[in-house]
Design an enzyme around this catalytic site. Structure first.
Site, mmCIF file in Angstrom:
data_model
loop_
_atom_site.group_PDB
_atom_site.id
_atom_site.type_symbol
_atom_site.label_atom_id
_atom_site.label_comp_id
_atom_site.label_asym_id
_atom_site.label_seq_id
_atom_site.Cartn_x
_atom_site.Cartn_y
_atom_site.Cartn_z
ATOM 1 N N LYS A 13 0.824 -1.218 0.000
ATOM 2 C CA LYS A 13 0.000 0.000 0.000
ATOM 3 C C LYS A 13 0.855 1.264 0.000
ATOM 4 O O LYS A 13 0.514 2.235 -0.662
ATOM 5 C CB LYS A 13 -0.929 0.026 1.221
ATOM 6 C CG LYS A 13 -1.992 -1.058 1.224
ATOM 7 C CD LYS A 13 -3.028 -0.788 2.307
ATOM 8 C CE LYS A 13 -2.447 -0.782 3.690
ATOM 9 N NZ LYS A 13 -1.954 -2.112 4.133
ATOM 10 N N ARG A 88 -9.655 1.044 9.824
ATOM 11 C CA ARG A 88 -9.186 -0.345 9.978
ATOM 12 C C ARG A 88 -10.281 -1.264 10.487
ATOM 13 O O ARG A 88 -10.075 -2.468 10.550
ATOM 14 C CB ARG A 88 -8.004 -0.399 10.953
ATOM 15 C CG ARG A 88 -6.712 0.134 10.336
ATOM 16 C CD ARG A 88 -5.496 -0.550 10.936
ATOM 17 N NE ARG A 88 -4.282 -0.187 10.202
ATOM 18 C CZ ARG A 88 -3.293 0.522 10.729
ATOM 19 N NH1 ARG A 88 -3.344 0.913 11.974
ATOM 20 N NH2 ARG A 88 -2.229 0.816 10.012
ATOM 21 N N ARG A 122 12.847 -10.737 4.112
ATOM 22 C CA ARG A 122 13.599 -9.473 4.217
ATOM 23 C C ARG A 122 14.732 -9.598 5.231
ATOM 24 O O ARG A 122 14.572 -10.199 6.293
ATOM 25 C CB ARG A 122 12.656 -8.340 4.653
ATOM 26 C CG ARG A 122 11.694 -7.944 3.561
ATOM 27 C CD ARG A 122 11.157 -6.548 3.753
ATOM 28 N NE ARG A 122 10.283 -6.424 4.896
ATOM 29 C CZ ARG A 122 9.141 -5.719 4.894
ATOM 30 N NH1 ARG A 122 8.754 -5.083 3.800
ATOM 31 N NH2 ARG A 122 8.407 -5.649 5.971
ATOM 32 N N ARG A 155 14.158 -8.250 10.872
ATOM 33 C CA ARG A 155 13.444 -7.346 11.791
ATOM 34 C C ARG A 155 12.393 -8.140 12.568
ATOM 35 O O ARG A 155 11.787 -9.062 12.030
ATOM 36 C CB ARG A 155 12.720 -6.254 11.000
ATOM 37 C CG ARG A 155 13.598 -5.114 10.559
ATOM 38 C CD ARG A 155 12.729 -3.908 10.197
ATOM 39 N NE ARG A 155 13.522 -2.918 9.507
ATOM 40 C CZ ARG A 155 13.597 -2.794 8.188
ATOM 41 N NH1 ARG A 155 12.907 -3.610 7.417
ATOM 42 N NH2 ARG A 155 14.335 -1.869 7.631
ATOM 43 N N ARG A 166 -0.242 -10.462 12.333
ATOM 44 C CA ARG A 166 -0.723 -9.229 11.691
ATOM 45 C C ARG A 166 -1.707 -9.559 10.565
ATOM 46 O O ARG A 166 -2.697 -8.853 10.365
ATOM 47 C CB ARG A 166 0.459 -8.417 11.153
ATOM 48 C CG ARG A 166 1.333 -7.874 12.287
ATOM 49 C CD ARG A 166 2.542 -7.139 11.773
ATOM 50 N NE ARG A 166 2.185 -5.908 11.089
ATOM 51 C CZ ARG A 166 2.953 -5.297 10.194
ATOM 52 N NH1 ARG A 166 4.115 -5.814 9.866
ATOM 53 N NH2 ARG A 166 2.566 -4.171 9.639
#
Ligand SMILES: [Zn+2]
Length: 209
Positions: A13, A88, A122, A155, A166
């Site tokens: 996004k 949200r 990542r 991370r 999430r």
């Protein structure tokens, strides 16, 4: 155009919003930024929000909506805006409907397994800030930064269990917004799995840009 971007965390996004801001010539309105500004400037709503945050509580929707109402009344939002990070939940969308007439909710569709692969792959160098991806943009030597030779890290937000949590929250609380805006005839869905340029093209076509 008053636009909402929907999509799971990691769907892309932020990258799409940056493109649309430029293409549409409207600002991105982020409730996170508004909140930080209001607290910094010690506005009445900012002070109210800070009390909740200091007590370790979520800032109530009516406080956020109050700040949003003030923000979108400013001149730069006269020609429209892109809402980032809000709404949200369905109650937030209902509250938003009382202060603004949203034109379109654009949903960026990316399956969970694609997001999981993107995020858990990542790697970041804590020393120089360089970022890598084990598949899309791997370092020359496994686990070693090309630029400074330091070790690479994952991370905490990108760890598999955190990503799964999430995504679960997104499906439970935010994804029902597709039904909400669909019932208003305002939902447009685009494929977010085909790379940045194609995603931008799909968005431009969906929005008639
Ligand atoms: Zn480095």
């Amino acid at each position: 155009m008053k636009l909402i971007l929907l999509g799971a965390p990691g769907a892309g996004k932020g990258t799409l919003a940056a493109y649309l801001i430029d293409k549409m010539g409207v600002p991105s309105v982020s409730t996170g930024n508004i909140l930080r500004e209001a607290i910094k400037n010690k506005t009445a709503l900012g002070l109210s929000a800070k009390q909740y945050m200091d007590a370790g509580q979520l800032v109530p929707d009516e406080v956020v909506i109050g700040m949003l109402r003030e923000r979108i009344a400013q001149d730069d939002c006269k020609g429209g805006f892109i809402l980032d990070g809000f709404p949200r939940t369905i109650p937030q969308a209902e509250a938003l409907d009382t202060i603004a007439e949203i034109d379109c909710a654009l949903s960026l569709e990316v399956p969970d397994e694609v997001i999981e692969a993107r995020m858990t792959g990542r790697r970041v160098c804590l020393k120089c800030g360089a970022t890598y991806h084990i598949v899309a943009n791997p370092p020359k030597a496994d686990g070693v930064c090309d630029k400074c030779g330091d070790g690479l890290h994952t991370r905490s937000d990108d760890k598999p269990d955190v990503v799964a949590d999430r995504l679960a929250t997104y499906h439970a609380q935010t994804e029902p917004l597709k039904g909400y805006y669909g019932a208003q005839g305002k939902l447009k869905s685009i494929d977010g799995t085909q790379g940045i340029e194609k995603t931008q093209g799909f968005a431009a076509a969906a929005l008639g840009l």
